[in-house]
Design a protein around this motif. Sequence first.
Motif: not given
Length: 740
Positions: A435-439, A231-236
């Motif tokens: 524009a590039r913050n998909d982390y 769940n923690s990973l999925d929230s990321a």
Amino acid sequence: MDIQTLISELSKAATLLPEVDAEYCNAHAIHYTPKALNFYVEPALNAPNSLSPILLISAPAAVGKTTLAHHIHAQLAEFGQGALYIPLQDANIGHDFFAGRLAGVFPHLSKRQILDSVFKGEIVLLFDGYDEVTMRSDQIDRNKEFIAEIYSELDEFEQRNEKARPCIAFLFRSVFADFGVFDEIKQAASEISVLFFDATRRKQFLAEYLDSKGGPSKGHLSREFLDGFENSLDSAKDDASVFFGHAIVLSAFGDYLHEQNEANAAKLVSSLKDSETTETVAVELLTNIIRLILEREEGKFPIKDYSPHMPSFVPYSSYAQEKLLLGVAADEFLRRAGRKPARVATAISDLVKALEAHAEYATLDETIQEKLSRDYRNELEARITHHPFIDVPSFKAEAASILDKVEFRNPVYREYYFAQVVLREPEGGWALDAARNDYSHYLALFFLGLAQGRDISQHEHFLFSLISLFATSSSGNDFYFKLQWKADDSRWEGAIDTSHLQVKPFFLSSPLLTISVPLHGILQDAIFIGGEDCMIEISGPGPGATDGQIELADCTFAALEIIISAYATKFSNCELSCATLNFADQVGRLDGMDTLAIRGLAGKEPQLQLSEYVENRWEAALNAAKNVGGLKGKSLFKQKLQKVLLRFRKHHRAEFGCYDKKFRTRILVDNNDVEVANLSEFLFEHGFLTRSVPGLIVMDQSKFSDFDINYAKQNQISFGPKSEDLYSDLISSDHGKVFK
């Protein structure tokens, strides 16, 4: 088709193996009896309903192909079916390898007897590790000769007899097929894909793995523990929980849980169940998992070409792998930024130079030196596409541009290595932008967890990125960020908290703090409290940036001097407390001035330092903001009530609520907002706000509605005629003096 059906098809002949040469088998690591497994969880397959004689079984790296091969071997033995497990990692593959290797195993049979037994399904061959042989261009050609030999023998058999039975299986990493080695045999082959473990299989594997360990098992905790962490990973990231689809990752995860005592393990499970991931657990666990996989990969590199000449040289150490992976992380960012991705190629060149600088290399003949350098470069170029952390788009083996396109198969790996890139290259320009913050926030966790002493002084440019990344872990109303100067320690101390994460403090040492907000960036829900010698600068794009506005929303800044140097800034419910407020010469646009409050320090009036342009355009608005945003009476009441109410959310409940910690830090600003503090006391005394749920302040929406105060939309409150009655009640109370 599932694995049991596959085994049923392979075992139809139900024939035991002929007599083997045990010494030959042992010398070449060939298993003629199955290797015992402590346990095995069968993965799902993507396979056709009927099988050809040749099975091409591919899987992503670290899914467990070798273990699958041993499982198939054991299951065939139970059905009375003879089979050989033949590893290819250290084999000198080439012409006549197929018949020659089998002749060594069965010295009492002729070549024709052996091959007929194979194609009749009486001897099943499991070739494993095909992707771990040398991947130079000359070796690829020899691999093709090996496959051509098998196809030729198969064709000759089927011309003399009926169609061959399923009898030969190759197990390899998915990306290996793109080298074209199997092209000639594909018409006689069935292609089968081994899939990542799904959620049910992940839980089954972890439970059985823990039960197989010595000592008291914690398998009973595995389901809740894995659920919580996934769940923690999925929230990321939506696909991050697939990280646990790798058997090797689950094994490392199980090792971590097994090492915990029962009380600590139960505590961890409880915290994860409540969706509250402890940063230390997350970073240490994921780091250990990654380390274990790197160590495993060291043995996958074919070293037979190097060890005779350079016995102390380790060609594929964890260090070498990490150098390549850091290049991948940098190149992914550079591609997104529209810059040339050349870091992987540079890393390969650096590793080749390290080979050439090795002491043993200098003693070699020049011809051998040239061959080792050339082969090592070719091998590294192939290895990076085969690494378990890496994925590649479909490509031709000869395509030189493939190094520009490799990428991480999972966000967890990508963010772990990009955090290291940022830390190792402080001046590298790695700040994220709108524009590039998909982390995800895992990048921020890794960044802080890997920073020496959690001191990010050299990475001030990454501060906005850090705040933004942690904000992605929250629902928006439960995010808290505060950076405060600690005079006794002479440093800033950063605190981050959400309902999902508990993050340890981090530090910056310079009293001059620059907060760099990128183009179109929004700095939101942040508090910066400096000491008497501190200066805060809020910078952003300069005049040359097209539509280069930044936004400061629900932020508090306090310092001796505050400097606004961004060309265009929009304020939304912000407070600036300082002795001097300085607007730099390049400032060209200011919006939202009616929501800005400017305060002095120690009861003194703040001084404004304005360029001529700012003075002409906004001096009046700035002077008005010096008096609590320029608002008094009913207008001040409405502004402060909106500040309170807009922080409340439903939190999966029927009524609106606000976490108590959030109320204190964001609404009351640690009691620095006098007007809100008085208004809040009034609302508590009259039942508009209650602490009926532990840790949560609950709002009675119906009581506000009775005074025509309602949510017009999520970020706006409407005030009807009856709201004046509530204002009258407030100013007639002891808490209403500041609103008169």
